[in-house]
Design an enzyme around this catalytic site. Structure first.
Site, PDB file in Angstrom:
ATOM      1  N   HIS A 209      -7.291  -3.598  -7.095  1.00 50.63           N
ATOM      2  CA  HIS A 209      -6.422  -4.390  -8.104  1.00 50.63           C
ATOM      3  C   HIS A 209      -6.154  -5.800  -7.626  1.00 50.63           C
ATOM      4  CE1 HIS A 209      -3.679  -2.697  -5.093  1.00 50.63           C
ATOM      5  NE2 HIS A 209      -2.922  -3.526  -5.559  1.00 50.63           N
ATOM      6  N   ASP A 211      -2.503  -8.475  -7.286  1.00 52.47           N
ATOM      7  CA  ASP A 211      -0.910  -8.248  -7.620  1.00 52.47           C
ATOM      8  C   ASP A 211      -0.465  -9.038  -8.647  1.00 52.47           C
ATOM      9  OD1 ASP A 211      -0.991  -6.316  -5.687  1.00 52.47           O
ATOM     10  OD2 ASP A 211      -0.434  -7.661  -4.067  1.00 52.47           O
ATOM     11  N   HIS A 266      -7.662  -6.384  -3.791  1.00 45.47           N
ATOM     12  CA  HIS A 266      -7.542  -5.540  -2.613  1.00 45.47           C
ATOM     13  C   HIS A 266      -7.726  -4.033  -2.900  1.00 45.47           C
ATOM     14  CE1 HIS A 266      -3.656  -6.637  -3.864  1.00 45.47           C
ATOM     15  NE2 HIS A 266      -3.343  -5.676  -3.290  1.00 45.47           N
ATOM     16  N   ARG A 276      -0.991   6.414   7.267  1.00 47.57           N
ATOM     17  CA  ARG A 276      -0.910   4.785   7.092  1.00 47.57           C
ATOM     18  C   ARG A 276       0.267   4.826   6.430  1.00 47.57           C
ATOM     19  NH1 ARG A 276      -2.135   0.344   3.875  1.00 47.57           N
ATOM     20  NH2 ARG A 276      -2.726  -1.389   4.863  1.00 47.57           N
TER      21      ARG A 276
END
Length: 337
Positions: A209, A211, A266, A276
């Site tokens: 996607h 941002d 990304h 993570r």
């Protein structure tokens, strides 16, 4: 290390990509905010990648480690407790489902306003005695990162030679700024345990996607998984760095610069062994702010590539789309045949 309970993962199908895991890419643009060439390096990075890494950023490491510690405490709670802070609408706790349009991933998250005073009592009640510590850590971190982000945006203006130099940063400093903050937790994925790094069975943690906001500031722990797409469509893996910040150009900044800067596509791949934890500040303008290419960015012969829209209109459109959609496509000016 934080592990997800069995109940969060069983009987659920996660998206995958056949793209093989790329080696960590060593060419991510690096910007030292204390150096005089930082403004030009920022512009170059935004033009070529829409993405860069910041060092000597001035955000105290204590603020970073405190908030990460509080995030881990929250994500370590039983799922039944965490779900009291959800479902995200859009703010709150989410698990697996990303948005309302069918996107899923190997992730759980908290999406919050940047105004800690407005966090609902329902959310604070989940944290119990830890609520004050969490909100204090959140407020310190967001305040410091917002200050750094505005500095970056003003250096960006300097590099573009446009005035006033706060043309971007004032949108974040506005009392009505619609910025938000996200904590993501990607637990170790059992499906990937025991597989070699060359395996093509990659589970998507967070799908590809861009941002929608002006700028995004990412910090994560020392676990790999983040990938960005280059202009040729290939994917590269970003080496983790828990002491630095990564900056994403958002869709709104792409419009403001009339496409000179391009928002970076990304995604995050799941990890089989390590958790993570990432923390993302999304710098957004006020809902009523009109978004259109700045005249000071365009030359005399250049035409606007985008129709003017308000941030409210674009945000509404973005939230009604799938992650991988080209959200700006609806707002592009199409040349007459």
């Amino acid at each position: 290390m934080v592990f997800v309970t069995k109940s969060t993962s069983e009987h659920f199908s996660y998206p995958r990509t056949s793209t093989k895991v790329s080696k960590l890419f060593s060419g991510i643009p690096l910007v030292d905010l204390t150096k005089p060439d930082s403004k030009q390096l920022i512009v170059n990075a935004c033009e070529e990648y829409g993405f860069f890494k910041i060092i000597n950023h001035g955000v105290p490491m204590d603020f970073i480690t405190r908030l990460e510690s509080e995030a881990i405490k929250f994500f370590s709670l039983p799922l039944s407790e965490k779900e009291k802070s959800g479902p995200p609408n859009p703010l709150g706790y989410g698990n697996k489902h990303i948005g309302k349009n069918g996107d899923v991933g190997w992730v759980e998250y908290l999406l919050l306003t940047t105004n800690t005073e407005s966090i609902s009592q329902r959310f604070l009640s989940v944290l119990g005695n830890n609520a004050d510590e969490f909100c204090s850590a959140l407020n310190d971190y967001i305040s410091a990162v917002k200050k750094m982000t505005c500095e970056i945006l003003e250096l960006m203006s300097d590099g573009l030679k446009i005035q006033p130099r706060n043309v971007f940063s004032k949108l974040l400093m506005d009392e009505q700024s619609d910025s938000c903050f996200r904590l993501n937790h990607y637990p170790p994925c059992p499906e990937l345990q025991g597989l070699s790094s060359a395996s093509a069975r990659n589970v998507i943690g967070f799908g590809e996607h861009t941002d929608p906001q002006i700028i995004s500031v990412l910090r994560s722990n020392n676990t790999s998984g983040l990938q960005i797409s280059l202009r040729d469509g290939s994917w590269i893996s970003v080496p983790p760095d828990q002491n630095s910040f990564f900056i994403n150009v958002g869709d709104s900044l792409q419009v403001l610069t009339n496409g000179r800067f391009e928002s970076v596509r990304h995604r995050v791949l799941a990890n089989g062994l390590k958790s993570r934890v990432s923390m993302i500040y999304f710098g957004g303008p006020p809902l009523s702010e009109k978004i259109a290419p700045l005249q000071s960015v365009m030359n005399a012969e250049e035409e606007s590539m985008y129709k003017e829209f308000t941030w409210f209109e674009y945000k509404k459109s973005a939230y009604s789309s799938r992650l991988a959609d080209n959200r700006l496509g609806h707002f592009e000016r199409i040349a007459a045949a």
